[in-house]
Scaffold this active site. Structure first.
Site, PDB file in Angstrom:
ATOM      1  N   CYS A   2      44.408   6.028  10.878  1.00  0.00           N
ATOM      2  CA  CYS A   2      44.172   4.855  10.582  1.00  0.00           C
ATOM      3  C   CYS A   2      44.889   3.887  11.365  1.00  0.00           C
ATOM      4  O   CYS A   2      45.756   4.017  12.307  1.00  0.00           O
ATOM      5  CB  CYS A   2      44.974   4.904   9.153  1.00  0.00           C
ATOM      6  SG  CYS A   2      44.630   6.075   7.878  1.00  0.00           S
ATOM      7  N   ARG A  27      40.586   4.899  17.299  1.00  0.00           N
ATOM      8  CA  ARG A  27      41.287   5.645  16.666  1.00  0.00           C
ATOM      9  C   ARG A  27      40.651   6.635  15.637  1.00  0.00           C
ATOM     10  O   ARG A  27      41.172   7.608  15.099  1.00  0.00           O
ATOM     11  CB  ARG A  27      42.526   5.226  16.103  1.00  0.00           C
ATOM     12  CG  ARG A  27      43.747   4.479  16.943  1.00  0.00           C
ATOM     13  CD  ARG A  27      44.801   3.584  16.514  1.00  0.00           C
ATOM     14  NE  ARG A  27      45.512   4.838  15.674  1.00  0.00           N
ATOM     15  CZ  ARG A  27      46.786   5.414  16.242  1.00  0.00           C
ATOM     16  NH1 ARG A  27      46.988   5.145  17.683  1.00  0.00           N
ATOM     17  NH2 ARG A  27      47.439   6.182  15.667  1.00  0.00           N
ATOM     18  N   TRP A  74      41.196   6.200   7.883  1.00  0.00           N
ATOM     19  CA  TRP A  74      40.518   7.289   8.217  1.00  0.00           C
ATOM     20  C   TRP A  74      41.016   8.187   6.833  1.00  0.00           C
ATOM     21  O   TRP A  74      42.189   8.479   6.537  1.00  0.00           O
ATOM     22  CB  TRP A  74      41.211   7.997   9.315  1.00  0.00           C
ATOM     23  CG  TRP A  74      40.701   9.425   9.793  1.00  0.00           C
ATOM     24  CD1 TRP A  74      39.462   9.457  10.619  1.00  0.00           C
ATOM     25  CD2 TRP A  74      40.750  10.768   9.567  1.00  0.00           C
ATOM     26  NE1 TRP A  74      39.320  10.609  10.883  1.00  0.00           N
ATOM     27  CE2 TRP A  74      40.090  11.623  10.002  1.00  0.00           C
ATOM     28  CE3 TRP A  74      42.005  11.143   8.664  1.00  0.00           C
ATOM     29  CZ2 TRP A  74      40.088  13.004  10.283  1.00  0.00           C
ATOM     30  CZ3 TRP A  74      41.914  12.606   8.869  1.00  0.00           C
ATOM     31  CH2 TRP A  74      41.099  13.549   9.464  1.00  0.00           C
ATOM     32  N   ASN A 100      49.747   3.793   7.116  1.00  0.00           N
ATOM     33  CA  ASN A 100      49.271   4.641   7.674  1.00  0.00           C
ATOM     34  C   ASN A 100      50.314   5.798   7.466  1.00  0.00           C
ATOM     35  O   ASN A 100      51.432   5.616   7.347  1.00  0.00           O
ATOM     36  CB  ASN A 100      49.403   4.487   9.312  1.00  0.00           C
ATOM     37  CG  ASN A 100      48.439   3.542   9.859  1.00  0.00           C
ATOM     38  OD1 ASN A 100      47.490   3.112   9.153  1.00  0.00           O
ATOM     39  ND2 ASN A 100      48.505   3.314  11.159  1.00  0.00           N
ATOM     40  N   GLY A 101      49.579   7.144   7.257  1.00  0.00           N
ATOM     41  CA  GLY A 101      50.477   8.347   7.154  1.00  0.00           C
ATOM     42  C   GLY A 101      50.313   8.919   5.764  1.00  0.00           C
ATOM     43  O   GLY A 101      49.153   8.551   5.089  1.00  0.00           O
ATOM     44  N   GLU A 501      37.559  23.653  27.954  1.00  0.00           N
ATOM     45  CA  GLU A 501      37.580  21.980  27.794  1.00  0.00           C
ATOM     46  C   GLU A 501      36.091  21.667  28.115  1.00  0.00           C
ATOM     47  O   GLU A 501      35.759  20.826  27.150  1.00  0.00           O
ATOM     48  CB  GLU A 501      38.294  21.619  29.039  1.00  0.00           C
ATOM     49  CG  GLU A 501      38.511  20.061  29.008  1.00  0.00           C
ATOM     50  CD  GLU A 501      38.916  19.477  27.906  1.00  0.00           C
ATOM     51  OE1 GLU A 501      39.504  20.165  26.840  1.00  0.00           O
ATOM     52  OE2 GLU A 501      38.837  18.230  28.028  1.00  0.00           O
ATOM     53  N   HIS A 524      31.962  41.954  25.990  1.00  0.00           N
ATOM     54  CA  HIS A 524      32.654  42.577  24.883  1.00  0.00           C
ATOM     55  C   HIS A 524      32.149  41.962  23.506  1.00  0.00           C
ATOM     56  O   HIS A 524      32.610  42.160  22.580  1.00  0.00           O
ATOM     57  CB  HIS A 524      34.027  42.546  24.859  1.00  0.00           C
ATOM     58  CG  HIS A 524      34.421  43.246  26.200  1.00  0.00           C
ATOM     59  ND1 HIS A 524      34.550  44.552  26.279  1.00  0.00           N
ATOM     60  CD2 HIS A 524      35.063  42.919  27.342  1.00  0.00           C
ATOM     61  CE1 HIS A 524      35.280  44.906  27.601  1.00  0.00           C
ATOM     62  NE2 HIS A 524      35.375  43.752  28.223  1.00  0.00           N
ATOM     63  N   LYS A 621      41.567   9.696  17.160  1.00  0.00           N
ATOM     64  CA  LYS A 621      42.224   9.614  18.537  1.00  0.00           C
ATOM     65  C   LYS A 621      43.552  10.366  18.749  1.00  0.00           C
ATOM     66  O   LYS A 621      44.002  11.102  19.528  1.00  0.00           O
ATOM     67  CB  LYS A 621      42.330   8.253  19.221  1.00  0.00           C
ATOM     68  CG  LYS A 621      42.943   8.136  20.615  1.00  0.00           C
ATOM     69  CD  LYS A 621      41.952   8.906  21.533  1.00  0.00           C
ATOM     70  CE  LYS A 621      42.482   9.014  22.982  1.00  0.00           C
ATOM     71  NZ  LYS A 621      41.874   9.935  23.900  1.00  0.00           N
TER      72      LYS A 621
HETATM   73  C1  AGP Z   1      40.364  15.705  22.915  1.00  0.00           C
HETATM   74  O1  AGP Z   1      39.098  15.629  23.557  1.00  0.00           O
HETATM   75  C2  AGP Z   1      40.704  15.902  21.535  1.00  0.00           C
HETATM   76  N1  AGP Z   1      40.136  14.530  20.974  1.00  0.00           N
HETATM   77  C3  AGP Z   1      41.650  16.504  20.735  1.00  0.00           C
HETATM   78  O2  AGP Z   1      41.385  17.655  20.876  1.00  0.00           O
HETATM   79  C4  AGP Z   1      43.002  16.132  21.374  1.00  0.00           C
HETATM   80  O3  AGP Z   1      43.266  16.616  22.330  1.00  0.00           O
HETATM   81  C5  AGP Z   1      44.095  16.760  20.354  1.00  0.00           C
HETATM   82  O4  AGP Z   1      44.014  16.079  19.110  1.00  0.00           O
HETATM   83  C6  AGP Z   1      45.548  16.613  20.876  1.00  0.00           C
HETATM   84  O5  AGP Z   1      45.707  15.314  21.115  1.00  0.00           O
HETATM   85  P1  AGP Z   1      47.275  14.620  21.770  1.00  0.00           P
HETATM   86  O6  AGP Z   1      46.938  15.058  23.110  1.00  0.00           O
HETATM   87  O7  AGP Z   1      47.200  13.271  21.666  1.00  0.00           O
HETATM   88  O8  AGP Z   1      48.271  15.373  21.255  1.00  0.00           O
END
Ligand code: AGP
Length: 626
Positions: A2, A27, A74, A100-101, A501, A524, A621
């Protein structure tokens, strides 16, 4: 997740609130709303979905106010519908709140308020807040401080982690904001004041900000800002200057922030090298460290092991960190998913450096795992003392408040939900930490350290050359995957985390199913998935495991998979159906380069499909809830 914005001043609040919310879109959110105060009334407009829906609802609505609050939600408690969108109001519509929260005790509070006759119209935890404020306000009728006091009494009744901004029709010259575990900052302008849950919403108005700490509440009026603790005692806060330029939150020539941020990586690495490599160091001079990390010696004393906590992409960077700390500095290292470790901690280890890795510095699981470590080490013998280091892009974040020291990765704000430049900057932080520790412990020779530093210095130019040639090449290449439903990424050793990644980037933004495996594990089980419809991306960099990866890749090719090599142009490259070429660098440094074509591949596949690359569905985010 949020986002909160607020404005009080002499300009029209609505447009300032909307443009602030746009800066927080990255976000992640699924509804939005705002409330302004004018002529003794609160006017609130909310809409499901993206901000353009809210803008449409505002067309033709007269909102001449100079005071207001706004929110992007959110969904946690209750569906992403308009009736659950913030701001929420009390029965009379005279108090409006954005939050937020999560208010953890909202069920008890709601029951109590309902029994007193309050009517609730949403499924949210937030709605209890305006009702509580309204109830307290009636106790202070006629008092000058009434609004502030009512909000202060209310926050003292809330459990959980939250940040709020509140306006009241009867106090049209005030916004009250408060923080408990969720960030909120106040922007100081000339005769106008702003608040926002994240600083990108402030930088285009002011770079002078005051960030509230946990348990603090502030009153914003057109005359100034006063900060108190939840007990009502005045707190003196020093403003800080944001070092972000407003241009960082614009896309410029790029179609998406993610593409812009991929292209910013060479400069991010340059800035990390400038900040953290000690140019006075030479391999023969062992009196000073090769790095400028300036970490306190208490972090290293009697150090026996390192334990890392992280989530998502930060967890992948941490796996590379483990490789570097073990291979360059000889320190045994464990990497934990923060979300798992907090409920199944390993037995306490002594003389351990605990590292939290989070670009946002606000990830709830990572913060909770570190806080748990801190808690369980209290009252234990000295060798179990909690020594906490944070690796983050937000020097002012909750993580920075929690740990003893941080390494600021200096990537500049990252807007795309998919982490790219913060990932490479986190990996750089681990190179510096491993080099520093290696030097402290005399694990590698000065010559080898100098060789690694020399290799790192060349990375920015190599990245630039790759980006220049590969961006359009991969854009064309990505066309053929418009209907592909599954991808496999394989790598070994230091490039296994890059396979993870690459798969995560693709999943996040293109919604294509993708898995990353250590190449040797394919046989495996996962090899059963392969046929001509499942492309396999193999990261094969010359070094310790090169031949092994090539053999594993051949096994995939024998099952008709399209084989894509992330590998140098070399004679062995003909093993692959397609090559995404990488300069032949020291294997130890190669993740800094092998990740680039995987980021571009994910980006172009998603962009071809016409997807919302910067704000993928369901994602946020910074994940500030558990
Ligand atoms: C990364 O592309 C993702 N959006 C997500 O996995 C992110 O890395 C994860 O939520 C951790 O976020 P942070 O680095 O802000 O702790």
């Amino acid at each position: 997740m949020c986002g909160i914005v607020g404005y009080i001043g002499t300009q029209s609040a609505t447009e300032i609130l909307l443009s602030g919310l746009e800066k927080l879109e990255y976000r992640g959110y699924d509804s939005a709303g705002l409330a302004t105060v004018c002529d003794g009334q609160i006017k609130s407009v909310r809409a499901k979905g993206k901000l353009h829906n809210l803008r449409e609802k505002l067309v033709g609505v007269e909102m001449p106010a100079n005071v207001g609050i706004g929110h992007t939600r959110w969904a946690t408690h209750g569906k992403p519908e308009e009736y659950n969108a913030h701001p929420h109001t009390d029965d009379t519509g005279r108090v409006a709140v954005v939050q937020n929260g999560i208010v953890e005790n909202y069920r008890e509070l709601r029951k109590e308020l309902e029994s007193q006759g309050h009517k609730f119209v949403s499924d949210t935890d937030t709605e209890v807040i305006p009702h509580l404020i309204a109830a307290f306000l009636s106790n202070f009728t006629g008092q000058r401080e009434a609004f502030f006091e009512a909000v202060r009494q209310t926050v003292n009744k809330l459990d959980g982690g939250f940040a709020i901004a509140v306006v009241c029709a009867d106090y049209p010259n005030e916004i009250i904001v408060a923080r408990q575990q969720a960030p909120i900052s106040i922007g100081l302008g000339q005769g106008e004041f702003f608040c926002a849950s994240d600083t990108p919403a402030l930088v285009s108005h002011t770079q002078v900000v005051v960030s509230l700490d946990n348990g603090e509440i502030a009153r914003l009026t057109p005359l100034g800002v006063e900060v108190y603790n939840f007990d009502g005692d005045r707190v003196n806060k020093l403003p800080r200057i944001l070092n972000w330029s407003p241009t960082l939150v614009e896309k410029h020539i790029f179609k998406h922030f993610m593409l812009k941020e991929i292209h910013e990586q060479p400069n991010v690495v340059r800035s990390c090298l400038e900040a953290y490599i000690n140019s006075d160091w030479d391999a023969m001079n062992s009196l000073v460290s090769p790095t400028n990390l300036k970490l306190s010696s208490s972090l290293y004393e009697n150090l026996e092991q390192v334990e890392i906590f992280a989530c998502g992409t930060s967890w992948h960077a941490s796996l590379i960190g483990k490789y570097l700390l073990e291979q360059l500095a000889g320190i045994s290292t464990t990497v934990n998913y923060a979300s798992e470790a907090r409920y199944a901690p390993s037995p306490l280890r002594k003389n351990t450096l605990l590292i939290g890795v989070t670009q946002s510095g606000e990830t709830a699981d990572t913060l909770a795992a570190l806080a748990m470590e801190q808690q369980r080490r209290l009252d234990k013998p000295a060798e179990f003392e909690s020594i906490l280091l944070g690796i983050t892009n937000r020097a002012e974040s909750s993580l920075a408040n929690l740990v003893n020291q941080i390494i600021d990765i200096r990537a500049g704000i990252e807007i795309g939900v998919a982490a790219t430049k913060t990932f490479v900057a986190q990996v750089m932080a681990f190179y510096f930490l491993a080099i520093d520790l290696s030097w402290q412990r005399k694990y590698l020779s000065g010559e080898r350290i100098a060789e690694i530093i020399n290799g790192l210095q060349k990375i920015p130019a190599q990245m630039e050359q790759m980006l220049e040639t590969q961006d359009s090449q991969i854009e064309d290449f990505a066309h053929q995957f418009n209907d592909t439903q599954d991808f496999i990424f394989v790598g070994r050793g230091i490039n296994y985390p890059i396979a993870l990644e690459g798969a995560l980037k693709l999943k996040e933004i293109s919604y294509v199913h993708a898995e990353g495996y250590p190449a040797g594990e394919m046989k495996h089980g996962p090899i059963a998935l392969l046929d001509d419809k499942v492309p396999v991306v193999a990261i094969a960099m010359p070094g310790l495991v090169y031949e092994k990866v090539l053999s594993n890749a051949q096994e995939a090719k024998a099952r008709d998979a399209q084989l894509i090599g992330v590998t140098p142009e070399s004679t062995e490259a003909d093993v692959f159906d397609n090559v995404l070429a990488v300069p032949a660098v020291d294997e130890l440094l190669s993740p800094m380069l092998t990740v680039i074509p995987l980021q571009l591949l994910a980006y172009h596949i998603a962009a071809h499909r016409g997807l919302d690359v910067d704000q993928p569905r369901n994602l946020a985010k910074s994940v500030t809830v558990e």
